[in-house]
Design a protein around this motif. Structure first.
Motif, PDB file in Angstrom:
ATOM      1  N   GLN A   1     -12.351  -2.907  -1.045  1.00  0.00           N
ATOM      2  CA  GLN A   1     -12.539  -3.682  -2.006  1.00  0.00           C
ATOM      3  C   GLN A   1     -12.076  -3.601  -3.217  1.00  0.00           C
ATOM      4  OE1 GLN A   1     -14.649  -6.689  -1.210  1.00  0.00           O
ATOM      5  NE2 GLN A   1     -13.934  -6.035   1.406  1.00  0.00           N
ATOM      6  N   ARG A   2     -10.992  -2.730  -3.778  1.00  0.00           N
ATOM      7  CA  ARG A   2     -10.601  -2.210  -5.329  1.00  0.00           C
ATOM      8  C   ARG A   2     -10.498  -2.971  -5.412  1.00  0.00           C
ATOM      9  NH1 ARG A   2      -9.887   3.068  -3.666  1.00  0.00           N
ATOM     10  NH2 ARG A   2     -11.909   3.439  -3.487  1.00  0.00           N
ATOM     11  N   GLY A   3     -10.450  -3.288  -6.788  1.00  0.00           N
ATOM     12  CA  GLY A   3      -9.716  -4.350  -7.428  1.00  0.00           C
ATOM     13  C   GLY A   3      -8.766  -3.323  -8.359  1.00  0.00           C
ATOM     14  N   TYR A   4      -7.116  -3.652  -8.753  1.00  0.00           N
ATOM     15  CA  TYR A   4      -6.706  -3.002  -9.837  1.00  0.00           C
ATOM     16  C   TYR A   4      -5.031  -3.428 -10.694  1.00  0.00           C
ATOM     17  CZ  TYR A   4      -3.400   1.309 -11.182  1.00  0.00           C
ATOM     18  OH  TYR A   4      -2.759   2.322 -11.951  1.00  0.00           O
ATOM     19  N   VAL A   5      -5.558  -3.640 -12.060  1.00  0.00           N
ATOM     20  CA  VAL A   5      -4.182  -4.363 -12.751  1.00  0.00           C
ATOM     21  C   VAL A   5      -3.490  -3.281 -12.778  1.00  0.00           C
ATOM     22  CG1 VAL A   5      -4.218  -5.923 -14.589  1.00  0.00           C
ATOM     23  CG2 VAL A   5      -6.689  -6.141 -13.361  1.00  0.00           C
ATOM     24  N   ALA A   6      -2.509  -3.808 -12.395  1.00  0.00           N
ATOM     25  CA  ALA A   6      -1.530  -2.459 -12.338  1.00  0.00           C
ATOM     26  C   ALA A   6      -0.364  -3.699 -13.052  1.00  0.00           C
ATOM     27  CB  ALA A   6      -1.133  -2.043 -11.176  1.00  0.00           C
ATOM     28  N   GLN A   7       0.329  -2.601 -13.810  1.00  0.00           N
ATOM     29  CA  GLN A   7       2.209  -3.151 -14.729  1.00  0.00           C
ATOM     30  C   GLN A   7       1.455  -4.713 -14.926  1.00  0.00           C
ATOM     31  OE1 GLN A   7       5.392  -2.262 -12.251  1.00  0.00           O
ATOM     32  NE2 GLN A   7       6.577  -3.807 -13.005  1.00  0.00           N
TER      33      GLN A   7
ATOM     34  N   ALA B   1       0.096  -3.065 -19.003  1.00  0.00           N
ATOM     35  CA  ALA B   1      -1.046  -2.437 -18.812  1.00  0.00           C
ATOM     36  C   ALA B   1      -1.423  -1.793 -17.488  1.00  0.00           C
ATOM     37  CB  ALA B   1      -2.338  -3.308 -19.445  1.00  0.00           C
ATOM     38  N   TRP B   2      -2.052  -0.811 -17.243  1.00  0.00           N
ATOM     39  CA  TRP B   2      -2.780  -0.631 -16.333  1.00  0.00           C
ATOM     40  C   TRP B   2      -4.562  -0.452 -16.147  1.00  0.00           C
ATOM     41  CZ3 TRP B   2       1.343   0.896 -13.013  1.00  0.00           C
ATOM     42  CH2 TRP B   2       2.601   0.310 -13.422  1.00  0.00           C
ATOM     43  N   PHE B   3      -5.399  -1.220 -15.460  1.00  0.00           N
ATOM     44  CA  PHE B   3      -6.374  -0.690 -15.322  1.00  0.00           C
ATOM     45  C   PHE B   3      -7.430  -0.989 -13.720  1.00  0.00           C
ATOM     46  CE2 PHE B   3     -10.783  -3.123 -15.854  1.00  0.00           C
ATOM     47  CZ  PHE B   3     -11.308  -2.264 -17.244  1.00  0.00           C
ATOM     48  N   GLY B   4      -8.565  -0.318 -13.792  1.00  0.00           N
ATOM     49  CA  GLY B   4      -8.912  -0.433 -12.677  1.00  0.00           C
ATOM     50  C   GLY B   4      -9.936   0.830 -12.474  1.00  0.00           C
ATOM     51  N   PRO B   5     -10.830   0.595 -11.346  1.00  0.00           N
ATOM     52  CA  PRO B   5     -11.380   1.945 -10.987  1.00  0.00           C
ATOM     53  C   PRO B   5     -11.323   3.035 -10.374  1.00  0.00           C
ATOM     54  CG  PRO B   5     -11.295   0.032  -9.482  1.00  0.00           C
ATOM     55  CD  PRO B   5     -10.824  -0.279  -9.860  1.00  0.00           C
ATOM     56  N   ALA B   6     -12.161   4.416  -9.993  1.00  0.00           N
ATOM     57  CA  ALA B   6     -11.494   5.281  -9.189  1.00  0.00           C
ATOM     58  C   ALA B   6     -10.698   4.775  -8.225  1.00  0.00           C
ATOM     59  CB  ALA B   6     -13.242   6.261  -9.705  1.00  0.00           C
ATOM     60  N   GLY B   7      -9.950   5.813  -7.839  1.00  0.00           N
ATOM     61  CA  GLY B   7      -9.089   6.029  -6.567  1.00  0.00           C
ATOM     62  C   GLY B   7      -8.059   4.761  -6.341  1.00  0.00           C
ATOM     63  N   THR B   8      -7.876   4.005  -7.336  1.00  0.00           N
ATOM     64  CA  THR B   8      -7.407   2.555  -7.204  1.00  0.00           C
ATOM     65  C   THR B   8      -5.032   4.042  -7.248  1.00  0.00           C
ATOM     66  OG1 THR B   8      -6.636   2.754 -10.034  1.00  0.00           O
ATOM     67  CG2 THR B   8      -7.819   1.315  -8.217  1.00  0.00           C
ATOM     68  N   VAL B   9      -4.296   3.652  -6.562  1.00  0.00           N
ATOM     69  CA  VAL B   9      -3.215   4.549  -6.820  1.00  0.00           C
ATOM     70  C   VAL B   9      -1.777   3.755  -7.324  1.00  0.00           C
ATOM     71  CG1 VAL B   9      -1.671   5.346  -5.022  1.00  0.00           C
ATOM     72  CG2 VAL B   9      -4.543   5.666  -4.849  1.00  0.00           C
ATOM     73  N   SER B  10      -1.353   4.158  -7.738  1.00  0.00           N
ATOM     74  CA  SER B  10       0.739   4.017  -7.710  1.00  0.00           C
ATOM     75  C   SER B  10       1.338   4.996  -6.889  1.00  0.00           C
ATOM     76  CB  SER B  10       0.829   3.584  -9.226  1.00  0.00           C
ATOM     77  OG  SER B  10       0.657   2.727 -10.106  1.00  0.00           O
ATOM     78  N   PRO B  11       1.173   4.316  -5.185  1.00  0.00           N
ATOM     79  CA  PRO B  11       2.178   4.857  -4.891  1.00  0.00           C
ATOM     80  C   PRO B  11       3.742   5.916  -4.659  1.00  0.00           C
ATOM     81  CG  PRO B  11       1.679   2.859  -3.435  1.00  0.00           C
ATOM     82  CD  PRO B  11       1.486   2.693  -5.375  1.00  0.00           C
ATOM     83  N   LEU B  12       3.632   6.832  -4.343  1.00  0.00           N
ATOM     84  CA  LEU B  12       4.948   7.637  -4.565  1.00  0.00           C
ATOM     85  C   LEU B  12       6.162   7.151  -4.925  1.00  0.00           C
ATOM     86  CD1 LEU B  12       6.114  10.909  -5.007  1.00  0.00           C
ATOM     87  CD2 LEU B  12       6.330  10.503  -2.968  1.00  0.00           C
TER      88      LEU B  12
ATOM     89  N   GLY C   1     -10.723   7.014 -19.696  1.00  0.00           N
ATOM     90  CA  GLY C   1     -11.004   7.628 -18.409  1.00  0.00           C
ATOM     91  C   GLY C   1      -9.470   8.435 -18.052  1.00  0.00           C
ATOM     92  N   THR C   2      -9.672   9.192 -17.056  1.00  0.00           N
ATOM     93  CA  THR C   2      -8.293  10.594 -16.238  1.00  0.00           C
ATOM     94  C   THR C   2      -7.968   9.887 -15.741  1.00  0.00           C
ATOM     95  OG1 THR C   2     -10.075  12.183 -17.309  1.00  0.00           O
ATOM     96  CG2 THR C   2      -7.984  12.753 -15.179  1.00  0.00           C
ATOM     97  N   LYS C   3      -6.450  10.818 -15.179  1.00  0.00           N
ATOM     98  CA  LYS C   3      -5.298  10.439 -14.081  1.00  0.00           C
ATOM     99  C   LYS C   3      -5.118  11.447 -13.084  1.00  0.00           C
ATOM    100  CE  LYS C   3      -4.454   5.042 -14.448  1.00  0.00           C
ATOM    101  NZ  LYS C   3      -3.225   4.163 -14.368  1.00  0.00           N
TER     102      LYS C   3
ATOM    103  N   VAL D   1     -12.964   5.723 -13.969  1.00  0.00           N
ATOM    104  CA  VAL D   1     -12.389   4.084 -14.491  1.00  0.00           C
ATOM    105  C   VAL D   1     -11.199   4.824 -15.367  1.00  0.00           C
ATOM    106  CG1 VAL D   1     -13.330   1.956 -15.904  1.00  0.00           C
ATOM    107  CG2 VAL D   1     -15.016   2.760 -14.160  1.00  0.00           C
ATOM    108  N   SER D   2     -10.390   4.005 -15.366  1.00  0.00           N
ATOM    109  CA  SER D   2      -8.948   4.147 -16.364  1.00  0.00           C
ATOM    110  C   SER D   2      -9.062   2.893 -17.153  1.00  0.00           C
ATOM    111  CB  SER D   2      -7.963   4.334 -14.946  1.00  0.00           C
ATOM    112  OG  SER D   2      -7.383   5.244 -15.572  1.00  0.00           O
ATOM    113  N   PHE D   3      -7.739   3.068 -17.983  1.00  0.00           N
ATOM    114  CA  PHE D   3      -7.053   2.262 -18.535  1.00  0.00           C
ATOM    115  C   PHE D   3      -5.889   2.657 -19.851  1.00  0.00           C
ATOM    116  CE2 PHE D   3      -6.344  -0.370 -23.009  1.00  0.00           C
ATOM    117  CZ  PHE D   3      -5.995  -2.044 -22.103  1.00  0.00           C
TER     118      PHE D   3
END
Length: 197
Positions: free
Chosen positions: A16-22, A89-100, A114-116, A188-190
């Motif tokens: 249920q987690r949304g992530y605006v990535a790249q 831009a990269w925006f999302g809640p805690a727990g979003t992941v960009s895999p290895l 926020g913090t990554k 939460v991170s931007f």
């Protein structure tokens, strides 16, 4: 909302987690671009022979990956007016992941809010990181979850040395071309990334 949806939301269910990535946010909302300053560092690097063969220009039809066939960076979307800098831009809640994975270009990752958590592996660790075999995804690892690795399937992974970084608001991390990295939001991170060849 249904009781089931509320329960998933309370647990922070990853499905249920949304992530605006790249994301090309600054193309969609050009006024925001005025708030982003391209760091001078992006203009100071020089390409070595290895990089110039693999990362010569941008192709905006791809997901930000350099391409040999594109006419050049100046005309591509989301590039700096001086040419050659791709801003995402990269925006999302805690727990979003960009895999290895690794990239073929320089990357400055600026944490705005926020913090990554970032884990970095040098290029010489590539065999222990089990790159995918198909050409399109060979910059990505077959290991999807660094915290739950099948060591029978990926026996070399446990011995690969790495660096852990906690990237906080106001900090910037330089990730060289071909350095493997895994990124997870701790809150939460931007973030804004600056890519250049």
């Amino acid at each position: 909302l249904s009781a089931e949806h509320k329960a998933k939301r309370a647990r922070g269910d990853a499905s249920q987690r949304g992530y605006v990535a790249q994301h090309l946010l600054f193309d969609q909302i050009p006024l925001l671009r005025r708030d982003i300053c391209v760091p001078d560092y992006c203009y100071l690097s020089s390409r070595d022979e290895h990089e110039s063969k693999e990362a010569t220009s941008w192709d905006s039809s791809q997901t930000g990956a350099p391409s040999h066939a594109s006419p050049g960076p100046r005309g591509t979307r989301n590039s700096d007016s001086s040419g050659g800098i791709r801003i995402n831009a990269w925006f999302g809640p805690a727990g979003t992941v960009s895999p290895l994975h690794h990239d073929r270009y320089h990357n400055l990752l600026a944490q705005v809010v926020g913090t990554k958590y970032v884990r970095l592996y040098s290029e010489d660790q590539t065999p222990a990181l089990y790159p995918r075999e198909d050409a399109l995804h060979k910059i990505s690892s077959q290991i999807d979850d660094l915290h739950n690795v099948n060591h029978d399937r990926f026996p070399l992974f446990a011995g690969a040395p790495y660096f852990d970084v906690e990237l906080k608001a106001g900090e910037v991390l330089y990730i060289p071309p071909h350095m493997w990295h895994y990124v997870q939001s701790c809150s939460v991170s931007f973030s804004v990334s600056f890519w250049w060849c």
